[in-house]
Design a protein around this motif. Sequence first.
Motif, PDB file in Angstrom:
ATOM      1  N   LEU A 151      45.669  20.670  38.151  1.00  0.00           N
ATOM      2  CA  LEU A 151      44.633  20.725  39.176  1.00  0.00           C
ATOM      3  C   LEU A 151      44.564  22.092  39.843  1.00  0.00           C
ATOM      4  CD1 LEU A 151      42.507  19.045  40.691  1.00  0.00           C
ATOM      5  CD2 LEU A 151      44.281  18.463  42.333  1.00  0.00           C
ATOM      6  N   TYR A 152      45.697  22.580  40.334  1.00  0.00           N
ATOM      7  CA  TYR A 152      45.727  23.879  41.013  1.00  0.00           C
ATOM      8  C   TYR A 152      45.416  25.005  40.025  1.00  0.00           C
ATOM      9  CZ  TYR A 152      47.454  27.497  44.234  1.00  0.00           C
ATOM     10  OH  TYR A 152      47.570  28.593  45.049  1.00  0.00           O
ATOM     11  N   GLY A 153      45.973  24.924  38.812  1.00  0.00           N
ATOM     12  CA  GLY A 153      45.693  25.935  37.790  1.00  0.00           C
ATOM     13  C   GLY A 153      44.223  25.978  37.418  1.00  0.00           C
ATOM     14  N   LEU A 154      43.600  24.807  37.275  1.00  0.00           N
ATOM     15  CA  LEU A 154      42.172  24.748  36.966  1.00  0.00           C
ATOM     16  C   LEU A 154      41.336  25.304  38.109  1.00  0.00           C
ATOM     17  CD1 LEU A 154      40.032  23.774  34.927  1.00  0.00           C
ATOM     18  CD2 LEU A 154      40.045  21.591  36.146  1.00  0.00           C
ATOM     19  N   LEU A 155      41.688  24.945  39.323  1.00  0.00           N
ATOM     20  CA  LEU A 155      40.976  25.470  40.495  1.00  0.00           C
ATOM     21  C   LEU A 155      41.084  26.992  40.550  1.00  0.00           C
ATOM     22  CD1 LEU A 155      39.469  24.926  43.171  1.00  0.00           C
ATOM     23  CD2 LEU A 155      41.719  24.758  44.255  1.00  0.00           C
ATOM     24  N   LEU A 156      42.269  27.525  40.309  1.00  0.00           N
ATOM     25  CA  LEU A 156      42.451  28.976  40.293  1.00  0.00           C
ATOM     26  C   LEU A 156      41.614  29.625  39.197  1.00  0.00           C
ATOM     27  CD1 LEU A 156      46.295  29.196  40.853  1.00  0.00           C
ATOM     28  CD2 LEU A 156      44.525  29.904  42.461  1.00  0.00           C
ATOM     29  N   SER A 157      41.581  29.019  38.023  1.00  0.00           N
ATOM     30  CA  SER A 157      40.777  29.572  36.926  1.00  0.00           C
ATOM     31  C   SER A 157      39.304  29.616  37.295  1.00  0.00           C
ATOM     32  CB  SER A 157      40.968  28.745  35.658  1.00  0.00           C
ATOM     33  OG  SER A 157      42.271  28.900  35.167  1.00  0.00           O
ATOM     34  N   TYR A 158      38.802  28.565  37.931  1.00  0.00           N
ATOM     35  CA  TYR A 158      37.402  28.563  38.381  1.00  0.00           C
ATOM     36  C   TYR A 158      37.152  29.667  39.404  1.00  0.00           C
ATOM     37  CZ  TYR A 158      36.105  24.185  36.095  1.00  0.00           C
ATOM     38  OH  TYR A 158      35.814  23.222  35.182  1.00  0.00           O
ATOM     39  N   ILE A 159      38.060  29.800  40.344  1.00  0.00           N
ATOM     40  CA  ILE A 159      37.895  30.830  41.381  1.00  0.00           C
ATOM     41  C   ILE A 159      37.923  32.220  40.755  1.00  0.00           C
ATOM     42  CG2 ILE A 159      39.005  31.911  43.379  1.00  0.00           C
ATOM     43  CD1 ILE A 159      39.887  29.034  44.208  1.00  0.00           C
ATOM     44  N   PHE A 160      38.887  32.490  39.882  1.00  0.00           N
ATOM     45  CA  PHE A 160      38.976  33.803  39.238  1.00  0.00           C
ATOM     46  C   PHE A 160      37.736  34.078  38.388  1.00  0.00           C
ATOM     47  CE2 PHE A 160      43.845  33.318  39.360  1.00  0.00           C
ATOM     48  CZ  PHE A 160      43.900  33.917  40.607  1.00  0.00           C
ATOM     49  N   THR A 161      37.274  33.083  37.650  1.00  0.00           N
ATOM     50  CA  THR A 161      36.065  33.258  36.835  1.00  0.00           C
ATOM     51  C   THR A 161      34.870  33.558  37.711  1.00  0.00           C
ATOM     52  OG1 THR A 161      36.946  31.755  35.161  1.00  0.00           O
ATOM     53  CG2 THR A 161      34.571  32.148  35.135  1.00  0.00           C
ATOM     54  N   PHE A 162      34.721  32.821  38.792  1.00  0.00           N
ATOM     55  CA  PHE A 162      33.609  33.034  39.716  1.00  0.00           C
ATOM     56  C   PHE A 162      33.644  34.443  40.298  1.00  0.00           C
ATOM     57  CE2 PHE A 162      31.647  32.701  43.938  1.00  0.00           C
ATOM     58  CZ  PHE A 162      30.402  32.218  43.574  1.00  0.00           C
ATOM     59  N   VAL A 163      34.812  34.898  40.712  1.00  0.00           N
ATOM     60  CA  VAL A 163      34.937  36.236  41.305  1.00  0.00           C
ATOM     61  C   VAL A 163      34.641  37.316  40.265  1.00  0.00           C
ATOM     62  CG1 VAL A 163      36.598  37.877  42.284  1.00  0.00           C
ATOM     63  CG2 VAL A 163      36.512  35.521  43.132  1.00  0.00           C
ATOM     64  N   ILE A 164      35.170  37.139  39.053  1.00  0.00           N
ATOM     65  CA  ILE A 164      34.961  38.145  38.002  1.00  0.00           C
ATOM     66  C   ILE A 164      33.491  38.212  37.595  1.00  0.00           C
ATOM     67  CG2 ILE A 164      35.444  38.672  35.571  1.00  0.00           C
ATOM     68  CD1 ILE A 164      38.306  37.633  36.114  1.00  0.00           C
ATOM     69  N   LEU A 165      32.839  37.071  37.482  1.00  0.00           N
ATOM     70  CA  LEU A 165      31.461  37.035  37.013  1.00  0.00           C
ATOM     71  C   LEU A 165      30.424  37.197  38.121  1.00  0.00           C
ATOM     72  CD1 LEU A 165      31.702  34.197  34.347  1.00  0.00           C
ATOM     73  CD2 LEU A 165      31.731  36.667  33.992  1.00  0.00           C
ATOM     74  N   TRP A 166      30.865  37.280  39.355  1.00  0.00           N
ATOM     75  CA  TRP A 166      29.936  37.421  40.470  1.00  0.00           C
ATOM     76  C   TRP A 166      29.136  38.710  40.290  1.00  0.00           C
ATOM     77  CZ3 TRP A 166      28.295  34.274  44.132  1.00  0.00           C
ATOM     78  CH2 TRP A 166      27.590  34.799  45.202  1.00  0.00           C
ATOM     79  N   PRO A 167      27.813  38.621  40.411  1.00  0.00           N
ATOM     80  CA  PRO A 167      27.006  39.832  40.198  1.00  0.00           C
ATOM     81  C   PRO A 167      27.335  40.911  41.232  1.00  0.00           C
ATOM     82  CG  PRO A 167      25.621  37.903  40.636  1.00  0.00           C
ATOM     83  CD  PRO A 167      27.030  37.474  40.723  1.00  0.00           C
ATOM     84  N   LYS A 168      27.446  42.120  40.753  1.00  0.00           N
ATOM     85  CA  LYS A 168      27.804  43.230  41.642  1.00  0.00           C
ATOM     86  C   LYS A 168      26.583  43.901  42.190  1.00  0.00           C
ATOM     87  CE  LYS A 168      32.216  43.584  39.912  1.00  0.00           C
ATOM     88  NZ  LYS A 168      33.258  43.139  40.173  1.00  0.00           N
TER      89      LYS A 168
END
Length: 168
Positions: A151-168
């Motif tokens: 659960l925590y690992g999946l949540l972290l992966s979503y957060i990291f993906t969201f931050v990385i893919l966030w439009p600059k």
Amino acid sequence: MDTEVGPARLQRVTLRIFWQHSRRYGRLLAWVYVLLPTTVFAESFAIPYIGSEVINKLSRSPQAGFSVYEPYLLETAAVGLYLLIMWRVVSRLQWRSTIYVSNDLARTVFEHILKQSDRFHTEKFGGALVAAANRLTGAYPGLSNATAYNLYGLLLSYIFTFVILWPK
């Protein structure tokens, strides 16, 4: 604990008991949840990113010598070493906390059973009581590991993906 309850209430009571026992080892568990994000990030994002950089470099200059790729090899080795160490540290902390909490749960459950009346013990089968106690204490490691790693690992992966893919 009342054994004649519905499954939803039983789950809430069980989770509350798990939470009360886990809080006793909050500092140990906090280290798991503090160290896990960097470990998940390194494994799920840093290694693939280094690989993508190598592929980009290969596609731009396929004739480049080994010295061009040497920094990527060193980065991969450093991240791999970090992962080796961190997964061992995180797993050890998780195992220790699980052992401590499980022992406390077992102690609490058996103290509760011992405090029951003679009538309670004559109306219940001893083996059934022990089996129920073992199911309760045995459920904690699975829930703890699923919470920390899945659960925590999946949540972290979503957060990291969201931050990385966030439009600059």
